[in-house]
Design a protein around this motif. Structure first.
Motif: not given
Length: 472
Positions: A389-392, A435-438, A443-448
């Motif tokens: 459903s989302y990137a990553g 790494v999460s910021a990258n 477009g990785d929502g969980l990374g944000c």
């Protein structure tokens, strides 16, 4: 305001009680007025609030006033309550209510004396006099006004209004209420013995009280009449089945879900000499589930998945398990997994329903960290039965399985999500945050979300416990 000496109170109360000995017609004052057509059970078991509400559905305040003016002491009781609580269009006037209550008691009405005792106990319309009120309450209980026995029991149990807390006195008055044929008092007396409140704990001693409560019409007592009998005997003892089943079936018929459930358990587990038969348990579990007994819904759903219900029916299983999974408060994570399994396997269905399976597996994985659900969810991505459903999404899921479940098959050190987990577990929150910021920028929502948490963990010692919980 006119006062009344203790001796006069006692005389009025005894006179009132004597005029309504158990078995005598409560409507002896004659006439069709609803306040004079009350049964003996109404007089001894029903609160003044409920009686007044019922009477005002059949008569007006003006009817009560006229009857009171011509000397009807029973009418004065309910007119007084209407004044004290602003019923029937009246303004609240506690002093007027007290005066009418006093008049009805002096005229010999037992309920008037009970109401007067409440006035004295709570200080409504008159200065509080708790010792005198308790003297009147206890006298009313001994003389057969059974609902008062329960109130007195509660006063002693809770230590209300300065009364010394006494579990043993509370139990004594519960028993008095049961002797007065008040079924709820029988249940409470059974509760006291079952819990050991003021008396030695005794299931055997509690059982007769629950039996009386059930036979008198108290629904919950039926469940405990069966349950306490079971506690005193072996589950394999067939001699108690007739009594146990009678009480459970009576309770079930009166909409006590736990009673329906326990009847189902008897057949599912083959207790009390009954042949073990899950299909025979199904109707009882259906009734319990319809009464919102969640354990019954869970059992049924599981039985429809594995066939123990006599058939497989994945759709029915999902209907039963889904609400347990998706409820806002305390979702049942195992129910989520089972509902997901029914849809994933297509149990009793024409084909698997992967979208539905995903809904329930996500609940079990993300809310409950149920590893089996997470693993199946990842496999569904791998088999292309569902798409992210989302990137990553898949990569985060696999990283969690790799580090939290030690599932090597899901470890892929090449992914940035894996790197975030590895760095965070080492306490390198600053590097993990970069790494999460990258990932977030791609477009990785969980990374944000993780970059914000990791930044806090990097800079604030008190936040590091959150990161340890998330990644370890």
């Amino acid at each position: 305001m006119k006062s009344m000496p203790i001796a006069a109170f006692a005389a009025a109360l005894l006179c009132a009680l004597g005029a309504f000995a158990p078995g005598s017609p409560a409507a002896a004052q004659g006439g069709a007025e609803p306040w004079n057509a009350l049964s003996i059970d109404d007089i001894t078991q029903v609160s003044t609030k409920r009686l007044t509400t019922r009477i005002l559905e059949q008569a007006t305040v003006e009817d009560l006033r006229k009857a009171t003016e011509r000397g009807d002491a029973r009418a004065a009781v309910f007119l007084a309550y209407a004044h004290k609580n602003g019923l029937g269009g009246l303004e609240v006037d506690k002093a007027k209510g007290y005066e009418l209550t006093r008049q009805s008691c002096e005229a010999g009405d037992r309920r008037g004396c009970v109401s007067l005792a409440f006035n004295l106990f709570n200080g409504k319309g008159v200065a509080a006099d708790v010792p005198l009120a308790m003297q009147m309450f206890e006298g009313a209980c001994r003389e057969g006004i059974a609902f008062i026995c329960v109130r007195v029991a509660n006063f002693h149990a809770q230590g209300t209004n300065g009364i010394r807390k006494s579990p043993s006195m509370a139990q004594r008055f519960r028993v008095e209420g049961c002797v007065g044929n008040y079924p709820i008092a029988c249940r409470y007396a059974g509760d006291g013995l079952r819990r050991g409140e003021g008396v030695p704990k005794s299931y055997e001693g509690a059982h007769p009280f629950y039996r009386l409560g059930c036979d008198g019409g108290d629904d919950v007592s039926c469940f405990y009449a069966a349950a306490t009998l079971v506690e005193t005997r072996s589950k394999s003892d067939p001699s108690i089945y007739p009594e146990v089943s009678r009480f459970y079936q009576t309770g079930c018929a009166r909409r006590v879900g736990a009673a329906c459930y326990n009847m189902g358990i008897i057949f599912n587990e083959g207790r009390h000499g009954q042949m073990r038969s899950t299909p025979k348990a199904v109707p009882w579990m259906e009734k319990a589930c319809d009464l919102d007994y969640d354990d019954a819904c869970y059992n049924l759903g599981s039985w429809f998945i594995d066939g123990r219900a006599g058939r497989t029916d994945g759709r029915r299983a999902i209907e039963l398990l889904g609400p347990l999974c998706l409820r806002d408060k305390d979702p049942d994570i195992q129910a989520c997994n089972n509902a997901g399994t029914a849809a994933y396997r297509g149990t009793g269905m024409n084909a698997p329903d992967y979208d539905t399976a995903r809904t329930y597996y996500e609940q079990a994985c993300y809310l409950g960290a149920l590893i089996d659900s997470c693993r199946t969810l990842s496999d569904m991505f791998g088999d292309r039965q569902i798409t992210p459903s989302y990137a990553g999404e898949r990569e985060w899921l696999n990283a969690q399985l790799c580090f939290k479940a030690a599932a090597g098959d899901y470890c892929d050190a090449r992914t940035d999500q894996h790197r975030v987990y590895r760095l965070a577990r080492k306490g390198s929150y600053g590097e993990a945050q970069i790494v999460s910021a990258n990932l977030c920028a791609r477009g990785d929502g969980l990374g944000c979300k993780f970059q914000e948490v990791l930044l806090a963990c990097k800079n604030e010692a008190e936040a590091r416990g959150v990161c340890r919980k998330l990644f370890n």
